[in-house]
Design an enzyme around this catalytic site. Structure first.
Site, PDB file in Angstrom:
ATOM      1  N   ASP A 138     134.857 -17.639  56.912  1.00 33.93           N
ATOM      2  CA  ASP A 138     134.831 -17.047  55.570  1.00 33.93           C
ATOM      3  C   ASP A 138     135.299 -15.596  55.560  1.00 33.93           C
ATOM      4  O   ASP A 138     135.045 -14.872  54.596  1.00 33.93           O
ATOM      5  CB  ASP A 138     133.414 -17.136  54.988  1.00 33.93           C
ATOM      6  CG  ASP A 138     132.417 -16.242  55.716  1.00 33.93           C
ATOM      7  OD1 ASP A 138     132.530 -16.091  56.957  1.00 33.93           O
ATOM      8  OD2 ASP A 138     131.519 -15.682  55.052  1.00 33.93           O
TER       9      ASP A 138
ATOM     10  N   ASP B 245     132.475 -20.419  62.078  1.00 34.68           N
ATOM     11  CA  ASP B 245     131.849 -19.102  62.056  1.00 34.68           C
ATOM     12  C   ASP B 245     130.388 -19.339  61.695  1.00 34.68           C
ATOM     13  O   ASP B 245     130.038 -20.396  61.147  1.00 34.68           O
ATOM     14  CB  ASP B 245     132.557 -18.217  61.027  1.00 34.68           C
ATOM     15  CG  ASP B 245     131.865 -16.885  60.854  1.00 34.68           C
ATOM     16  OD1 ASP B 245     131.603 -16.216  61.868  1.00 34.68           O
ATOM     17  OD2 ASP B 245     131.566 -16.518  59.699  1.00 34.68           O
TER      18      ASP B 245
ATOM     19  N   ASP C  84     127.524 -16.795  60.205  1.00 35.90           N
ATOM     20  CA  ASP C  84     127.020 -16.249  58.945  1.00 35.90           C
ATOM     21  C   ASP C  84     128.018 -16.488  57.812  1.00 35.90           C
ATOM     22  O   ASP C  84     129.175 -16.064  57.884  1.00 35.90           O
ATOM     23  CB  ASP C  84     126.776 -14.742  59.078  1.00 35.90           C
ATOM     24  CG  ASP C  84     125.737 -14.405  60.130  1.00 35.90           C
ATOM     25  OD1 ASP C  84     124.556 -14.319  59.772  1.00 35.90           O
ATOM     26  OD2 ASP C  84     126.114 -14.247  61.305  1.00 35.90           O
TER      27      ASP C  84
END
Length: 223
Positions: free
Chosen positions: A167, A8, A10
């Site tokens: 996250d 991922d 960001d």
């Protein structure tokens, strides 16, 4: 032995929060409201521009006014996309290790392609990244597995041969749905309503530092 690693963007690969925080706090000052706490903004970065505007203007706005604020945020972010943004500490060493081992790495993100490409170019990552899949490239975004399958196809690999690191619960859900091995980046921008029970995300591994992530990936790609 896993053959590729996808991240991922960001909060997992890149620490983009400082630029989001600066822009949102400036919006608060201009709106003459209390400046929002940095940790509150950081926890919502993965949700994108709409979430940023809603933090500043939590009460209902008509659609035209909301879009005006969103477009202003996006314009400000695009013009200042890598002022304070950088790879998480230790991440470049991890990427270099993968590259030295000829293990391709890439990105599957819900960030629009034009912003993702500007960001990667600013950090000199664009030519190093083997694959970039954004919402523009698919019909269904994460947590749907479609972006994961597209990335696997572009890498010419089976999805089960790939590690996916994220996250947010949608990252883990997307990776699991595609039969990828999933790693939860506990150092990232964990949503407040999900961060207290990381085991419930059902990731294959949980790490709390980039150093731990590096060690797990190294073990998974080593013959």
């Amino acid at each position: 032995m896993k053959k590729a690693v996808l991240f991922d963007l960001d909060g997992t690969l890149i620490d983009t929060a400082p630029d989001f925080i600066r822009i949102v706090q400036n919006m608060c000052r201009e709106a003459e409201i209390p400046v929002l706490d940095a940790d509150l903004i950081r926890a919502r970065v993965s949700e994108g521009a709409r979430a940023m505007v809603k933090l500043v203007y939590p009460s209902h706005l008509d659609e035209a006014t909301f879009l005006k604020h969103r477009d202003r945020f996006l314009s400000e972010y695009q013009d200042n996309i890598a002022v304070d943004t950088q790879l998480f500490d230790g991440m470049d060493e991890l990427l270099q290790d993968l590259e030295q081992r000829s293990i391709p790495w890439g990105i599957v993100t819900n960030k629009p392609r034009y912003l993702s490409e500007i960001l990667l170019d600013a950090l000199d990552l664009k030519t190093r990244c083997a694959v970039l899949v954004c919402p523009d490239d698919v019909h269904r975004t994460k947590p749907d597995p479609e972006p994961m399958y597209l990335a696997a196809s572009q890498l010419d690999l089976d999805a089960e041969d790939i590690i996916y690191v994220g996250d947010h619960p949608r990252d883990i859900d997307a990776g699991r749905s595609a039969d990828m091995l999933t790693i939860l980046a506990g150092y990232g921008y964990l949503p407040p309503d999900a961060k207290d029970d990381l085991d419930a995300w059902n990731a294959d591994y949980i790490v709390h530092t980039v150093e731990q992530l590096h060690a797990e990936i190294e073990a998974l790609i080593s013959p």
